[in-house]
Every structure is written in C-alpha cells, then in structure tokens.
Design a protein around this motif. Structure first.
Motif, PDB file in Angstrom:
ATOM      1  N   SER A  20       0.823  -1.206   0.000  1.00 54.14           N
ATOM      2  CA  SER A  20       0.000   0.000   0.000  1.00 54.14           C
ATOM      3  C   SER A  20       0.861   1.261   0.000  1.00 54.14           C
ATOM      4  O   SER A  20       1.982   1.273   0.522  1.00 54.14           O
ATOM      5  CB  SER A  20      -0.911   0.005   1.230  1.00 54.14           C
ATOM      6  OG  SER A  20      -1.568   1.246   1.363  1.00 54.14           O
ATOM      7  N   ASN A  21       0.309   2.335  -0.551  1.00 56.17           N
ATOM      8  CA  ASN A  21       0.983   3.633  -0.513  1.00 56.17           C
ATOM      9  C   ASN A  21       0.805   4.327   0.834  1.00 56.17           C
ATOM     10  O   ASN A  21       1.466   5.327   1.112  1.00 56.17           O
ATOM     11  CB  ASN A  21       0.449   4.540  -1.626  1.00 56.17           C
ATOM     12  CG  ASN A  21       0.860   4.063  -3.002  1.00 56.17           C
ATOM     13  OD1 ASN A  21       1.955   3.526  -3.180  1.00 56.17           O
ATOM     14  ND2 ASN A  21      -0.015   4.251  -3.986  1.00 56.17           N
ATOM     15  N   ASP A  22      -0.098   3.808   1.645  1.00 57.17           N
ATOM     16  CA  ASP A  22      -0.400   4.407   2.946  1.00 57.17           C
ATOM     17  C   ASP A  22       0.468   3.743   4.029  1.00 57.17           C
ATOM     18  O   ASP A  22       0.341   2.540   4.282  1.00 57.17           O
ATOM     19  CB  ASP A  22      -1.890   4.200   3.270  1.00 57.17           C
ATOM     20  CG  ASP A  22      -2.312   4.915   4.535  1.00 57.17           C
ATOM     21  OD1 ASP A  22      -1.444   5.303   5.346  1.00 57.17           O
ATOM     22  OD2 ASP A  22      -3.535   5.070   4.746  1.00 57.17           O
ATOM     23  N   PRO A  23       1.345   4.499   4.691  1.00 52.77           N
ATOM     24  CA  PRO A  23       2.195   3.888   5.717  1.00 52.77           C
ATOM     25  C   PRO A  23       1.410   3.278   6.879  1.00 52.77           C
ATOM     26  O   PRO A  23       1.867   2.305   7.484  1.00 52.77           O
ATOM     27  CB  PRO A  23       3.087   5.040   6.187  1.00 52.77           C
ATOM     28  CG  PRO A  23       2.406   6.281   5.733  1.00 52.77           C
ATOM     29  CD  PRO A  23       1.651   5.920   4.498  1.00 52.77           C
ATOM     30  N   ALA A  24       0.235   3.826   7.172  1.00 49.53           N
ATOM     31  CA  ALA A  24      -0.591   3.269   8.244  1.00 49.53           C
ATOM     32  C   ALA A  24      -1.067   1.866   7.879  1.00 49.53           C
ATOM     33  O   ALA A  24      -1.153   0.979   8.741  1.00 49.53           O
ATOM     34  CB  ALA A  24      -1.784   4.180   8.528  1.00 49.53           C
ATOM     35  N   VAL A  25      -1.374   1.660   6.597  1.00 46.17           N
ATOM     36  CA  VAL A  25      -1.802   0.337   6.134  1.00 46.17           C
ATOM     37  C   VAL A  25      -0.618  -0.627   6.177  1.00 46.17           C
ATOM     38  O   VAL A  25      -0.746  -1.782   6.597  1.00 46.17           O
ATOM     39  CB  VAL A  25      -2.394   0.421   4.711  1.00 46.17           C
ATOM     40  CG1 VAL A  25      -2.711  -0.976   4.175  1.00 46.17           C
ATOM     41  CG2 VAL A  25      -3.652   1.286   4.713  1.00 46.17           C
ATOM     42  N   ARG A  26       0.548  -0.165   5.763  1.00 44.77           N
ATOM     43  CA  ARG A  26       1.740  -1.023   5.811  1.00 44.77           C
ATOM     44  C   ARG A  26       2.079  -1.377   7.256  1.00 44.77           C
ATOM     45  O   ARG A  26       2.470  -2.517   7.562  1.00 44.77           O
ATOM     46  CB  ARG A  26       2.926  -0.329   5.132  1.00 44.77           C
ATOM     47  CG  ARG A  26       2.711  -0.020   3.652  1.00 44.77           C
ATOM     48  CD  ARG A  26       4.016   0.254   2.927  1.00 44.77           C
ATOM     49  NE  ARG A  26       4.784   1.347   3.491  1.00 44.77           N
ATOM     50  CZ  ARG A  26       4.621   2.639   3.211  1.00 44.77           C
ATOM     51  NH1 ARG A  26       3.654   3.013   2.361  1.00 44.77           N
ATOM     52  NH2 ARG A  26       5.383   3.565   3.740  1.00 44.77           N
ATOM     53  N   PHE A  27       1.937  -0.414   8.148  1.00 46.40           N
ATOM     54  CA  PHE A  27       2.183  -0.664   9.569  1.00 46.40           C
ATOM     55  C   PHE A  27       1.250  -1.760  10.079  1.00 46.40           C
ATOM     56  O   PHE A  27       1.687  -2.681  10.795  1.00 46.40           O
ATOM     57  CB  PHE A  27       1.968   0.623  10.367  1.00 46.40           C
ATOM     58  CG  PHE A  27       2.341   0.530  11.817  1.00 46.40           C
ATOM     59  CD1 PHE A  27       3.580   0.961  12.261  1.00 46.40           C
ATOM     60  CD2 PHE A  27       1.450   0.024  12.745  1.00 46.40           C
ATOM     61  CE1 PHE A  27       3.928   0.885  13.604  1.00 46.40           C
ATOM     62  CE2 PHE A  27       1.788  -0.071  14.088  1.00 46.40           C
ATOM     63  CZ  PHE A  27       3.028   0.365  14.519  1.00 46.40           C
ATOM     64  N   ALA A  28      -0.020  -1.687   9.699  1.00 45.55           N
ATOM     65  CA  ALA A  28      -0.987  -2.714  10.099  1.00 45.55           C
ATOM     66  C   ALA A  28      -0.597  -4.071   9.528  1.00 45.55           C
ATOM     67  O   ALA A  28      -0.761  -5.107  10.186  1.00 45.55           O
ATOM     68  CB  ALA A  28      -2.387  -2.318   9.635  1.00 45.55           C
ATOM     69  N   GLY A  29      -0.075  -4.069   8.311  1.00 44.46           N
ATOM     70  CA  GLY A  29       0.367  -5.321   7.698  1.00 44.46           C
ATOM     71  C   GLY A  29       1.506  -5.959   8.475  1.00 44.46           C
ATOM     72  O   GLY A  29       1.540  -7.179   8.658  1.00 44.46           O
TER      73      GLY A  29
END
Length: 217
Positions: A20-29
């Motif tokens: 994802s381009n969203d760091p918050a989504v990557r963090f959740a991943g």
C-alpha cells in the motif's frame, strides 16, 4: 498477542497491505505479519526494513527482535549505518542483542563508545543481554560514564554480569560518586548481592570488608 500458525497461501493478503501507498496500512500489515508462523514470513519482514516510513521500519525492527531469528542479523547490520531515524537505530541495537548472533558484537561494542548517550546505553544493554565476551569490561567502563543516565541504564541492564564479575573498587567508586538516589540504590543493591554471594559472586569476604570500610555498611 501470540504467534498464529497460518498456511503459506495466507501471506499474499498481507503482501497486499505491505504494498500500500499508505504507511498506516503497511504498519498494520507488519502487525499482522509478526504474528504469523509460515514459510516466507521472516523474509517478508526483512524486506520491509527498506520501507520509506520510519514508524514502519521501527515496527519491523522490533518484530525481528521478538522473533530472534538469526536470518535478520545481517540485514539489521546492513541497515544500521545508513538508518536516519534515531529511534530505529537504537532499536536495531536492542534487536541485535535479543537475536544474539556473534556477528553483531563489533557493531555493539562500537556503539558503547559513541558520542550519543543512547547508542552507548542500548549498545551496552544488547551486549549484556547476549552475554557477549568482554561485555563485563565494557560495563565496567560505562558505570563510570560521565552521563548519569548511561550509568543508571548500565546498572539496570548489566546487573547480573556486574554482580558476578566487576572488580569491587569500580562499583564502590560508582556508588560513592552517584548523583541520584536511584543510581546509588542500584549500586548498593548489587554490592549487597555480592556480599550475600548471589549469582556466585566472587571474593565475598573482600567485598564485605571493602564495603564496610568505604560505605560504613
């Protein structure tokens, strides 16, 4: 949360989050990934050390330290000199200590000599965590560090090694010049354990005599 055993075909869904381009989504991943036990999971975590967002990298480094997988040692060592975020850099030292690979020792030893107080603190913490050779000698130097926060952290992190190995004179000197109640209390507690022979501390009679003479104990 505990690790979750998932099938290998469960990882593609996590991979989509990490892309994802969203760091918050990557963090959740990453939060999901660090709970998974499946082939390829550790490699995905290691690949995420290159994430452009420092909060994601910090989470990855912490996860690798929790997993304590030696595969992460070389990538963490490669990231360390180039890492631009101080907190990530400190956490790399902690994770290397938790993993415990001897390949990390030179970097950790060098950190104990850094100008940055936190590099000295967490480099020493890592060496004591992994009980590295000569960790005691480095701890002896740092319990006399001019920065009281460094001295305090070393007394906390390296207590068991100091109890067993530190020459009593250095520890007595640290207690005598302590400029905080906490530092003096930790030093006295270690001396007390030395006198009691806790952890197989050496030279109990000498410790007892010197402590009584110098501190009136």
């Amino acid at each position: 949360m505990g690790l979750i055993a998932l099938q290998g075909d469960s990882l593609p869904g996590v991979q989509k989050l990490l892309a994802s381009n969203d760091p918050a989504v990557r963090f959740a991943g990453i939060e999901i990934l660090e709970q998974i036990v499946a082939p390829g999971a550790i490699e995905m975590l290691i690949a995420s050390l290159e994430d452009p967002d420092e909060s994601v990298r910090l989470e990855v480094v912490e996860a690798l330290g929790t997993w304590q997988n030696a595969k992460a040692t070389e990538p963490l060592l490669a990231l360390y000199p180039n890492e631009t975020d101080d907190q990530v850099k400190y956490e790399i030292l902690t994770s290397l200590g938790a993993i415990g690979s001897i390949e990390a020792i030179p970097v950790l030893q060098e950190a104990t000599k850094a100008d940055d107080r936190y590099l000295r603190m967490w480099g020493m913490d890592a060496l004591c965590t992994m009980r590295a050779p000569r960790a005691t000698q480095s701890a002896i130097k740092l319990i006399q560090d001019p920065d009281r926060y460094v001295r305090l952290q070393v007394l906390q992190s390296c207590k068991n090694l100091i109890v067993q190995n530190t020459p009593t004179e250095e520890l007595l000197e640290t207690v005598l010049v302590a400029d905080s109640f906490m530092e003096a209390s930790l030093g006295r507690a270690i001396l007390t354990e030395q006198m009691a022979g806790t952890y197989g501390a050496p030279n109990r009679a000498i410790v007892r005599e010197l402590t009584r003479k110098r501190l009136g104990a």
